[in-house]
Structures are given as C-alpha cells and as structure tokens.
Design a protein around this motif. Sequence first.
Motif, PDB file in Angstrom:
ATOM      1  N   LYS A  29       0.821  -1.207   0.000  1.00 33.36           N
ATOM      2  CA  LYS A  29       0.000   0.000   0.000  1.00 33.36           C
ATOM      3  C   LYS A  29       0.858   1.261   0.000  1.00 33.36           C
ATOM      4  O   LYS A  29       1.960   1.273   0.550  1.00 33.36           O
ATOM      5  CB  LYS A  29      -0.910   0.030   1.238  1.00 33.36           C
ATOM      6  N   SER A  30       0.333   2.307  -0.626  1.00 31.19           N
ATOM      7  CA  SER A  30       0.945   3.627  -0.510  1.00 31.19           C
ATOM      8  C   SER A  30       0.451   4.235   0.797  1.00 31.19           C
ATOM      9  O   SER A  30      -0.749   4.278   1.046  1.00 31.19           O
ATOM     10  CB  SER A  30       0.527   4.501  -1.692  1.00 31.19           C
ATOM     11  N   VAL A  31       1.382   4.689   1.640  1.00 32.46           N
ATOM     12  CA  VAL A  31       1.022   5.137   2.988  1.00 32.46           C
ATOM     13  C   VAL A  31       1.450   6.584   3.203  1.00 32.46           C
ATOM     14  O   VAL A  31       2.581   6.963   2.903  1.00 32.46           O
ATOM     15  CB  VAL A  31       1.680   4.242   4.065  1.00 32.46           C
ATOM     16  N   GLY A  99       7.542   3.138   0.269  1.00 30.90           N
ATOM     17  CA  GLY A  99       6.154   3.518   0.006  1.00 30.90           C
ATOM     18  C   GLY A  99       5.512   4.384   1.067  1.00 30.90           C
ATOM     19  O   GLY A  99       4.290   4.580   1.047  1.00 30.90           O
ATOM     20  N   ARG A 134      -7.970  11.384  -0.493  1.00 35.62           N
ATOM     21  CA  ARG A 134      -6.756  10.654  -0.860  1.00 35.62           C
ATOM     22  C   ARG A 134      -7.040   9.164  -0.962  1.00 35.62           C
ATOM     23  O   ARG A 134      -7.650   8.568  -0.091  1.00 35.62           O
ATOM     24  CB  ARG A 134      -5.653  10.876   0.180  1.00 35.62           C
ATOM     25  N   ASP A 135      -6.574   8.561  -2.037  1.00 37.42           N
ATOM     26  CA  ASP A 135      -6.782   7.125  -2.253  1.00 37.42           C
ATOM     27  C   ASP A 135      -5.534   6.364  -1.818  1.00 37.42           C
ATOM     28  O   ASP A 135      -4.802   5.804  -2.621  1.00 37.42           O
ATOM     29  CB  ASP A 135      -7.089   6.863  -3.734  1.00 37.42           C
ATOM     30  N   GLU A 136      -5.282   6.360  -0.529  1.00 35.44           N
ATOM     31  CA  GLU A 136      -4.134   5.657   0.032  1.00 35.44           C
ATOM     32  C   GLU A 136      -4.383   5.449   1.519  1.00 35.44           C
ATOM     33  O   GLU A 136      -5.341   5.973   2.087  1.00 35.44           O
ATOM     34  CB  GLU A 136      -2.849   6.463  -0.180  1.00 35.44           C
TER      35      GLU A 136
END
Length: 259
Positions: A29-31, A99, A134-136
């Motif tokens: 995941k992008s965090v 990430g 935000r999609d993260e």
Amino acid sequence: MKIAVSGKGGVGKTTLSAFLARWFASQGKSVLAIDADPDANLGHALGVRDAGELVPISQMKQLIAERTESVPGSFGGFFKMNPQVDDLPEKVAVPCGNGIRLMVMGGVKKGGTGCVCPESVLLKNLVHHLILRRDEVVVMDMEAGIEHLGRGTSRAVNALIVVVEPGRRSIETALKVEQLAKDIGIDNLYVVGNKIRSDRDAAFLQDQLPGYRFLGFVPYDEAIIEADLAGTVAEDVGEKTRAALTAIAENLKEQQQPS
C-alpha cells in the motif's frame, strides 16, 4: 484505510503509528503518515534523518498566508475558510522509503479553545482532504484529543485507535477520547493495550474499559522504551512484541473487511 491513533502522552501512540505505517507499506500500500501531535516524533520512529529539523505545516507562515490570503503573524482580520490544500501532500510530504511519506502538522497553541485562525483552518481543511479525497492508507499520530478531526471527516475515519497502558490516567484519557469521538460521530473506536507486563495488566484494562473493542496487547519492551527516550527507531524489539504488533495490524485489517 484512514486510521487515527490517540491516547495519553507516553503510552506508545507513535510506536504503534509507525508500525502500522510500515506494515501497510509492506502489504504493497501507498502510505501517508501524519504527525498530528505537537509533541510527537513520528519522523524519528520512521527512521527519517534529521526528523527534528522538519518544519511543521502550522509554522509555515508564508504558505499559510498564501493559501488563506491572510497576513503572516497577524490576529483577526479576514481570511479564506476553504484554502487550496490538495497539492500539499506532494509539496511538503517527506519520503521515508518503502512507500511511506511523512507530513508533520504541528499544533496551533493559542489561548482559549475552538481557535479559528489561518493555521487551524488550513490544518483542518488539509485533514479533511487527506481523509476524504486521498486514495491511500493514512495513519495519523494524534495528540491526546482529536483536535484535527471534525464532523465533516468523522464518517470516513475507518478506525480511531486509543492506546492505553495499565494506569488510571491512561484510562481517563481513553474515556475522554471516546466521548469526543461520539460527539463528532466516530463509531469505529478500538483499543490497544501497551506496556503489558502480565495477564493481570491486560485483565485490568479490559475490566476498566468494558465493552471496548481491543485489537490486542503489546508486551512491555525495554527496546521500545529506550528508543522512545533516544528519539530513534525501535528496531530490536523482541519477537513477542513484533508478533503482537503484527497481530494487531492483521486484526485491524480484518475488522475492516465487509461482513
């Protein structure tokens, strides 16, 4: 997933926040890790070099003035209540590797409560954007309260985690956070017990917080205490500690799966 971590100072909020950020990053995941506690050191816990030199957004006077159309350092007057914030994660977030990116919010320390000033307006609009747009994965290391959250963002918070340790002050803080969460409509409240020395400590917390959803318990670990005192990363935690933190992350993820 949008996660906020709260609790009394010194209970281990930052340690848990850093671990969750790293765990979700390890899942691909992008965090975005948010240091929203004026007294926290999430950057140190994530291994950011010279983390203490990072300027919090609340102290970026020129940026605040430009976005809110206010005069730096002034009180009163007119300013924009809906400043542009959607580009700030790309502009001010610091890469932590693997990430993860870090944003340091800082605090607005003025007399009285309910401050409506350019700094607080910018921060609240930014949090609103981070949680709703935000999609993260967003992990927020909060102060003992939940000052940066509001009714407009409460429904999008997947989990508000209160970290507690065996002690009355920690319990009292958890109860206050629960009330604040109810006031703004956050229902997904969980508890993590930290600095657990024995089953008796875990039983004490469960007895004092009946009806709360516990994600797990983290054993007392000298490596975490020493790292916290030194402002460094707790790399050499014991196997039981790492296993407990992993189980908490997995439990949290499972709780968010559609039933």
